[in-house]
Motif scaffolding. Structure first.
Motif, mmCIF file in Angstrom:
data_model
loop_
_atom_site.group_PDB
_atom_site.id
_atom_site.type_symbol
_atom_site.label_atom_id
_atom_site.label_comp_id
_atom_site.label_asym_id
_atom_site.label_seq_id
_atom_site.Cartn_x
_atom_site.Cartn_y
_atom_site.Cartn_z
ATOM 1 N N HIS A 1 13.855 24.723 11.736
ATOM 2 C CA HIS A 1 14.038 23.714 12.784
ATOM 3 C C HIS A 1 13.947 24.375 14.157
ATOM 4 C CE1 HIS A 1 15.247 19.818 14.357
ATOM 5 N NE2 HIS A 1 16.072 20.437 15.176
ATOM 6 N N HIS A 4 12.623 23.682 18.383
ATOM 7 C CA HIS A 4 11.968 22.961 19.486
ATOM 8 C C HIS A 4 11.572 24.072 20.460
ATOM 9 C CE1 HIS A 4 13.781 19.288 17.886
ATOM 10 N NE2 HIS A 4 14.965 19.874 17.947
ATOM 11 N N HIS A 8 17.254 14.523 12.313
ATOM 12 C CA HIS A 8 18.548 14.905 12.883
ATOM 13 C C HIS A 8 19.596 13.894 12.434
ATOM 14 C CE1 HIS A 8 15.860 16.448 16.271
ATOM 15 N NE2 HIS A 8 16.625 17.508 16.094
ATOM 16 N N HIS A 60 21.420 19.521 11.018
ATOM 17 C CA HIS A 60 22.823 19.593 11.477
ATOM 18 C C HIS A 60 23.811 19.110 10.401
ATOM 19 C CE1 HIS A 60 21.260 20.746 15.326
ATOM 20 N NE2 HIS A 60 20.681 19.585 15.521
ATOM 21 N N ASP A 117 16.442 26.094 16.310
ATOM 22 C CA ASP A 117 16.656 24.870 17.084
ATOM 23 C C ASP A 117 16.279 25.004 18.558
ATOM 24 O OD1 ASP A 117 17.412 22.347 17.856
ATOM 25 O OD2 ASP A 117 19.485 22.488 17.232
#
Ligand SMILES: [Zn+2]
Length: 336
Positions: free
Chosen positions: A14, A16, A163, A200, A251
């Motif tokens: 995961h 970004h 998410h 998460h 993340d």
């Protein structure tokens, strides 16, 4: 005598990548203040900027021992193509988890309809990109979108990432709209299955964990980002009692170090359980590598090595190297 210890490459399931630009910034009071700073950066992205800055971040990931990444992408289709190119240039395996965004956020995040979204997925697949489905969240996707995306993922055998349960406010909003919690809504709309990864799951309750266990879905924990954003503590021991698979994600990429992610994960568990060795080291390493590859649908990804000549490993017995890596080393001991 080899002075290198071979390891499977780490996998960040995961990411970004654009949020790497926020490290040291966006020090507002809570998650939502950080999100405002994030939206500002997202607003200014261009395909050219993505192509360049993502390559830099992916090179940093590669140097930190990550050899594969699940890029959860919600900043536009031309930028998605640029991200795929950036990964190729940096020599990291990438699965583009294309986000569906029906409401809220910025204009550039959103598709006008779920069929427009699935058309974008088809376009990327036709261009040869490895793609997974990523309804952004129950906040950003209406139930009808979730149903259609769940059906498409099932039919096409694609991974689905979403998410959920990162922040209490998102759960309250879901309860107000649907009278059930986020993971319950994902179950009802057909989005849970063995190829599903919940990103998460920090505040998942007992029923939500049972739903994940029954469906075979996993959780991607992002310990360093969750600490940075004040998300809360993942209920690690309960998740393991349910037999729910775990993997890790970098993340927001505020820090790129898979060993530190794993150390933080086990540290959370130890503090909660008041004991040591909650997740044994071989399992931690597999959470950092094979479990992540499986979560993003990758069969093959490059291995790495640990440098046994590094000062952090000096004097460590052969049989203790892997534990020393997790508990006593940073990513600079890893040779990509
Ligand atoms: Zn995320």
């Amino acid at each position: 005598m080899s002075d290198r210890h071979p390891l499977p490459g780490f996998v960040t399931a995961h990411s970004h990548a654009f949020q790497r630009a926020l490290r040291g910034r966006g020090q507002g009071d809570d998650f939502w203040a950080w999100r405002d700073a994030m939206l500002e950066v997202a607003e200014g992205l261009t395909p050219g900027g993505v192509r360049q800055s993502y390559e830099e971040t992916y090179r940093e990931m590669r140097a930190a021992g990550y050899t594969a990444v699940g890029e959860f992408h919600y900043v536009g289709l031309p930028e998605a193509k640029a991200a795929v190119e950036a990964a190729q240039a940096a020599g990291i395996e990438l699965v583009l988890l294309l986000s569906a965004y029906g409401r809220g956020g910025l204009d550039r995040f959103r598709q006008a309809s779920v069929s427009e979204y699935l058309g974008q997925v088809e376009e990327l697949r036709a261009a040869g990109a490895r793609v997974g489905l990523a309804p952004h969240s129950v906040r950003a996707c209406p139930a009808g979108w979730l149903e259609e995306i769940g059906r498409y993922a099932e039919r096409e055998g694609l991974v689905l990432h979403v998410h959920a349960d990162e922040q209490p406010k998102e759960i309250e909003e879901c309860l107000a709209e649907h009278r059930i919690r986020p993971i319950e809504l994902l179950a009802r709309t057909g989005c849970l299955g063995p190829r599903t990864t919940i990103v998460h799951g920090t505040h998942a309750d007992e029923n939500e964990l049972s739903l994940l266990a029954e469906s075979g879905a996993g959780i991607c924990v992002c310990p360093l980002t969750e600490a940075n954003l004040g998300d809360g503590f993942l209920p690690v021991a309960r998740i393991r009692e349910h037999g729910i698979p775990l993997c890790i994600g970098s993340d927001s990429n505020v820090r790129l170090d898979p060993l530190e992610e794993l150390r933080e994960l086990e540290g959370i568990a130890r503090r909660q359980e008041l004991r040591r060795n909650v997740i044994p080291v071989p399992e931690l390493l597999s959470i950092g590598a094979a479990a992540g590859a499986q979560a993003i649908g990758l069969d093959d990804w490059p291995g790495i090595e640990a440098d046994l000549g590094h000062l952090s490993l000096a004097g460590v017995d052969e049989g203790d190297v892997e534990a020393a890596l997790v508990f006593g080393c940073g990513a600079d001991v890893l040779v990509a």
